[in-house]
Design a protein around this motif. Sequence first.
Motif, short mmCIF file in Angstrom:
data_model
loop_
_atom_site.label_atom_id
_atom_site.label_comp_id
_atom_site.label_asym_id
_atom_site.label_seq_id
_atom_site.Cartn_x
_atom_site.Cartn_y
_atom_site.Cartn_z
N ARG A 116 0.84 -1.21 0.00
CA ARG A 116 0.00 0.00 0.00
C ARG A 116 0.87 1.25 0.00
NH1 ARG A 116 -3.03 -2.41 4.13
NH2 ARG A 116 -2.23 -0.81 5.53
N LYS A 117 1.93 1.24 0.82
CA LYS A 117 2.84 2.39 0.89
C LYS A 117 3.51 2.62 -0.47
CE LYS A 117 7.23 3.64 2.99
NZ LYS A 117 8.10 3.20 1.94
N SER A 119 2.42 1.63 -3.40
CA SER A 119 1.39 2.05 -4.36
C SER A 119 1.10 3.54 -4.21
CB SER A 119 0.11 1.25 -4.15
OG SER A 119 0.31 -0.09 -4.44
N ASP A 120 1.01 3.99 -2.96
CA ASP A 120 0.77 5.43 -2.72
C ASP A 120 1.93 6.27 -3.24
OD1 ASP A 120 -1.63 4.79 -1.55
OD2 ASP A 120 -0.89 4.98 0.52
N GLU A 121 3.15 5.80 -3.02
CA GLU A 121 4.32 6.52 -3.54
C GLU A 121 4.30 6.56 -5.07
OE1 GLU A 121 8.19 5.37 -2.03
OE2 GLU A 121 7.33 5.01 -0.05
N VAL A 123 1.65 6.47 -7.02
CA VAL A 123 0.61 7.43 -7.42
C VAL A 123 1.15 8.85 -7.31
CG1 VAL A 123 -1.63 8.40 -6.76
CG2 VAL A 123 -1.34 5.92 -6.93
N GLU A 124 1.86 9.14 -6.23
CA GLU A 124 2.44 10.47 -6.05
C GLU A 124 3.46 10.78 -7.14
OE1 GLU A 124 5.36 12.86 -2.96
OE2 GLU A 124 4.40 11.01 -2.28
#
Length: 179
Positions: A116-117, A119-121, A123-124
Amino acid sequence: MTALFLTLVIAFLLAGIFFYNRLVGDRNLARQGFADIDVQLKRRADLVPQLVEAVRGYAAYEKALLTSVTELRASAAGAGRLAERFGHERALGESLKKLVLLQESYPQLKADANFRKLSDELVEVEDHLQYARRFYNGAVQQYATRIETFPDLVVAKLFRFEPMPFFHTDEREAVRVSL
């Protein structure tokens, strides 16, 4: 008569200097835009091995996708010309989207905090990449317009200013929403 001739020569020389400096400024702006894109592409490339490792433990059946992502990362890093590199980067972006979408098929992957971490990175990074791509394409547009229009065209041809490639993304279909 010689004063008039001298005045004309100086006027043309100053105009040439003005147009040359303007073209150099536009080219440098486009290069700066590419440097911004390059930073984001490197950030994304650094996330690839971590994402692949996170997915590998949960989705062993997706070996072809994992191999594809790894190979695309290597080919993008090794590409020479800008247009060629942009093509590899587009393909890598598409493969990374598929990799992140694997979480829908593997619920335990979706529950993994590390994935999840990452994936969030990703996306950013993709958001920053989109902004950098817009800036770069705008700078390339302005530069291309200048080297193709008179009077900048004369100076551009004389000093061999070359066009720069745009960084296009793949065409997307319209999103369908069912109500």
